[in-house]
Design a protein around this motif. Structure first.
Motif, PDB file in Angstrom:
ATOM      1  N   LYS A   2      61.562  61.649  27.018  1.00 19.24           N
ATOM      2  CA  LYS A   2      61.499  60.321  27.218  1.00 19.24           C
ATOM      3  C   LYS A   2      60.836  59.324  26.270  1.00 19.24           C
ATOM      4  O   LYS A   2      60.991  58.070  26.278  1.00 19.24           O
ATOM      5  N   GLN A   3      60.120  59.797  25.127  1.00 16.33           N
ATOM      6  CA  GLN A   3      59.679  59.188  24.171  1.00 16.33           C
ATOM      7  C   GLN A   3      59.420  59.759  22.861  1.00 16.33           C
ATOM      8  O   GLN A   3      59.527  61.158  23.066  1.00 16.33           O
ATOM      9  N   PRO A   4      59.432  59.411  21.853  1.00 18.63           N
ATOM     10  CA  PRO A   4      59.200  60.101  20.758  1.00 18.63           C
ATOM     11  C   PRO A   4      57.938  60.639  20.579  1.00 18.63           C
ATOM     12  O   PRO A   4      56.913  60.245  21.438  1.00 18.63           O
ATOM     13  N   ALA A  62      64.697  59.185  16.567  1.00 16.39           N
ATOM     14  CA  ALA A  62      66.008  58.853  16.024  1.00 16.39           C
ATOM     15  C   ALA A  62      67.052  57.955  16.946  1.00 16.39           C
ATOM     16  O   ALA A  62      67.769  57.273  16.649  1.00 16.39           O
ATOM     17  N   VAL A  63      67.059  58.655  18.203  1.00 16.43           N
ATOM     18  CA  VAL A  63      67.895  58.197  19.283  1.00 16.43           C
ATOM     19  C   VAL A  63      67.255  56.624  19.562  1.00 16.43           C
ATOM     20  O   VAL A  63      68.140  55.878  19.512  1.00 16.43           O
ATOM     21  N   LEU A  64      66.030  56.548  19.754  1.00 14.31           N
ATOM     22  CA  LEU A  64      65.655  55.034  19.823  1.00 14.31           C
ATOM     23  C   LEU A  64      65.952  54.360  18.776  1.00 14.31           C
ATOM     24  O   LEU A  64      66.141  52.890  18.912  1.00 14.31           O
ATOM     25  N   GLY A  72      76.508  50.122  19.099  1.00 11.19           N
ATOM     26  CA  GLY A  72      76.770  51.323  20.000  1.00 11.19           C
ATOM     27  C   GLY A  72      75.580  52.054  20.214  1.00 11.19           C
ATOM     28  O   GLY A  72      75.712  53.100  20.712  1.00 11.19           O
ATOM     29  N   GLY A  73      74.366  51.959  19.633  1.00 17.33           N
ATOM     30  CA  GLY A  73      73.128  52.636  19.539  1.00 17.33           C
ATOM     31  C   GLY A  73      73.368  54.268  19.407  1.00 17.33           C
ATOM     32  O   GLY A  73      74.177  54.405  18.373  1.00 17.33           O
ATOM     33  N   CYS A  74      72.797  54.972  20.066  1.00 16.60           N
ATOM     34  CA  CYS A  74      72.989  56.317  19.756  1.00 16.60           C
ATOM     35  C   CYS A  74      74.350  56.778  20.029  1.00 16.60           C
ATOM     36  O   CYS A  74      74.586  57.928  19.488  1.00 16.60           O
ATOM     37  N   ARG A  75      75.336  56.281  20.783  1.00 18.78           N
ATOM     38  CA  ARG A  75      76.580  56.644  21.191  1.00 18.78           C
ATOM     39  C   ARG A  75      77.332  56.440  19.834  1.00 18.78           C
ATOM     40  O   ARG A  75      78.327  56.902  19.991  1.00 18.78           O
ATOM     41  N   ASP A  92      69.255  56.276  30.838  1.00 17.46           N
ATOM     42  CA  ASP A  92      68.312  55.535  31.619  1.00 17.46           C
ATOM     43  C   ASP A  92      66.903  55.667  30.744  1.00 17.46           C
ATOM     44  O   ASP A  92      66.026  54.811  31.175  1.00 17.46           O
ATOM     45  N   ASP A  93      66.606  56.707  30.015  1.00 13.84           N
ATOM     46  CA  ASP A  93      65.642  57.053  29.359  1.00 13.84           C
ATOM     47  C   ASP A  93      65.435  55.984  27.964  1.00 13.84           C
ATOM     48  O   ASP A  93      64.539  55.891  27.362  1.00 13.84           O
ATOM     49  N   LEU A  94      66.523  55.508  27.832  1.00 13.68           N
ATOM     50  CA  LEU A  94      66.801  54.547  26.438  1.00 13.68           C
ATOM     51  C   LEU A  94      66.424  53.117  26.774  1.00 13.68           C
ATOM     52  O   LEU A  94      66.670  52.568  27.832  1.00 13.68           O
ATOM     53  N   ARG A  95      65.539  52.498  25.865  1.00 16.47           N
ATOM     54  CA  ARG A  95      65.087  51.154  25.934  1.00 16.47           C
ATOM     55  C   ARG A  95      64.792  50.744  24.556  1.00 16.47           C
ATOM     56  O   ARG A  95      64.592  51.400  23.692  1.00 16.47           O
TER      57      ARG A  95
END
Length: 115
Positions: A2-4, A62-64, A72-75, A92-95
């Motif tokens: 949920k976090q780097p 990298a996801v964040l 489109g973010g990580c998608r 839900d973990d992405l912000r």
């Protein structure tokens, strides 16, 4: 996840010294459907470059970073979409995360060493 991790190269509080080539390679990879794995889950026993194993996990930093910087973010990256489908992390973990670089320029400015 949920976090780097506290020493993630995408974490602004970490001072990495990457070559310009390595920094650009990382950005090229994550913007062109390649996976980028957490350095803590890569096997570095045989090489400096490391080897991805079946236990390797995607880099949440990298996801964040993609969420913060790319439409489109990580998608926008097929490997990170696969990570979502395999439940390696959840939407839900992405912000918006201020601890992670907010632009490509900021990342390159801070992580590239000046020889």
């Amino acid at each position: 996840m949920k976090q780097p991790c506290f020493d993630c190269p995408f974490n602004k509080s970490v001072r990495y010294a990457l070559s310009p080539e390595k920094a650009h390679d990382i950005l090229e990879a994550i913007t062109h459907d390649k996976a980028f794995h957490c350095h803590k889950t890569v096997d570095y026993s045989d090489s400096h470059e490391g080897r991805v194993t079946s236990d390797s996990k995607l880099c949440f930093g990298a996801v964040l970073f993609l969420e913060n910087t790319v439409k489109g973010g990580c998608r926008s990256n097929v490997m990170f979409r696969l990570g979502l489908m395999c439940k390696e992390f959840k939407l839900d973990d992405l912000r918006q995360d201020e601890s992670v670089y907010q632009s490509f320029e900021e990342f390159l400015e801070e992580v590239v060493y000046s020889p």
